[in-house]
Design a protein around this motif. Structure first.
Motif, PDB file in Angstrom:
ATOM      1  N   SER A  45       0.817  -1.203   0.000  1.00 12.82           N
ATOM      2  CA  SER A  45       0.000   0.000   0.000  1.00 12.82           C
ATOM      3  C   SER A  45       0.859   1.266   0.000  1.00 12.82           C
ATOM      4  N   VAL A 103      -8.892   6.429  -4.460  1.00 12.45           N
ATOM      5  CA  VAL A 103      -9.155   5.342  -3.510  1.00 12.45           C
ATOM      6  C   VAL A 103      -9.652   4.083  -4.222  1.00 12.45           C
ATOM      7  N   ILE A 104     -10.422   4.239  -5.270  1.00 14.33           N
ATOM      8  CA  ILE A 104     -10.953   3.074  -5.991  1.00 14.33           C
ATOM      9  C   ILE A 104      -9.809   2.313  -6.650  1.00 14.33           C
ATOM     10  N   ARG A 105      -8.896   2.999  -7.293  1.00 17.86           N
ATOM     11  CA  ARG A 105      -7.739   2.332  -7.918  1.00 17.86           C
ATOM     12  C   ARG A 105      -6.873   1.664  -6.868  1.00 17.86           C
ATOM     13  N   TRP A 106      -6.687   2.320  -5.729  1.00 22.23           N
ATOM     14  CA  TRP A 106      -5.909   1.734  -4.642  1.00 22.23           C
ATOM     15  C   TRP A 106      -6.581   0.468  -4.130  1.00 22.23           C
ATOM     16  N   SER A 107      -7.902   0.485  -3.999  1.00 19.93           N
ATOM     17  CA  SER A 107      -8.640  -0.694  -3.533  1.00 19.93           C
ATOM     18  C   SER A 107      -8.497  -1.857  -4.510  1.00 19.93           C
ATOM     19  N   VAL A 108      -8.583  -1.563  -5.799  1.00 18.56           N
ATOM     20  CA  VAL A 108      -8.402  -2.606  -6.815  1.00 18.56           C
ATOM     21  C   VAL A 108      -6.985  -3.164  -6.740  1.00 18.56           C
ATOM     22  N   MET A 153      -5.031  -3.279  -4.110  1.00 18.15           N
ATOM     23  CA  MET A 153      -4.874  -4.089  -2.901  1.00 18.15           C
ATOM     24  C   MET A 153      -5.538  -5.459  -3.060  1.00 18.15           C
ATOM     25  N   ILE A 154      -6.682  -5.503  -3.702  1.00 14.61           N
ATOM     26  CA  ILE A 154      -7.359  -6.782  -3.927  1.00 14.61           C
ATOM     27  C   ILE A 154      -6.508  -7.675  -4.827  1.00 14.61           C
TER      28      ILE A 154
END
Length: 62
Positions: free
Chosen positions: A16, A32-37, A39-40
């Protein structure tokens, strides 16, 4: 906290931080959406490699 959980937590934090610093350095904005993708996908690859290593160790011991 067991060793595996600590390893996953350390990998999530390291991945992260690396992602955030690289995105901010090259684009100057954080999504945040790109970061969440990221991380998944990062965790899926991490789990996949862990299972691959366990499979090769199991087949090597037979």
């Amino acid at each position: 906290m067991n060793v595996r959980r600590q390893l996953y937590l350390a990998a999530m934090i390291g991945g992260s931080i690396s992602y955030i610093f690289n995105v901010l350095a090259f684009t100057g904005e954080f999504n945040v959406i790109r970061w969440s993708v990221f991380m998944i996908l990062f965790l899926l690859v991490f789990v996949g490699f862990e299972k691959l290593i366990a499979w090769t160790e199991q087949s090597a011991s037979e």
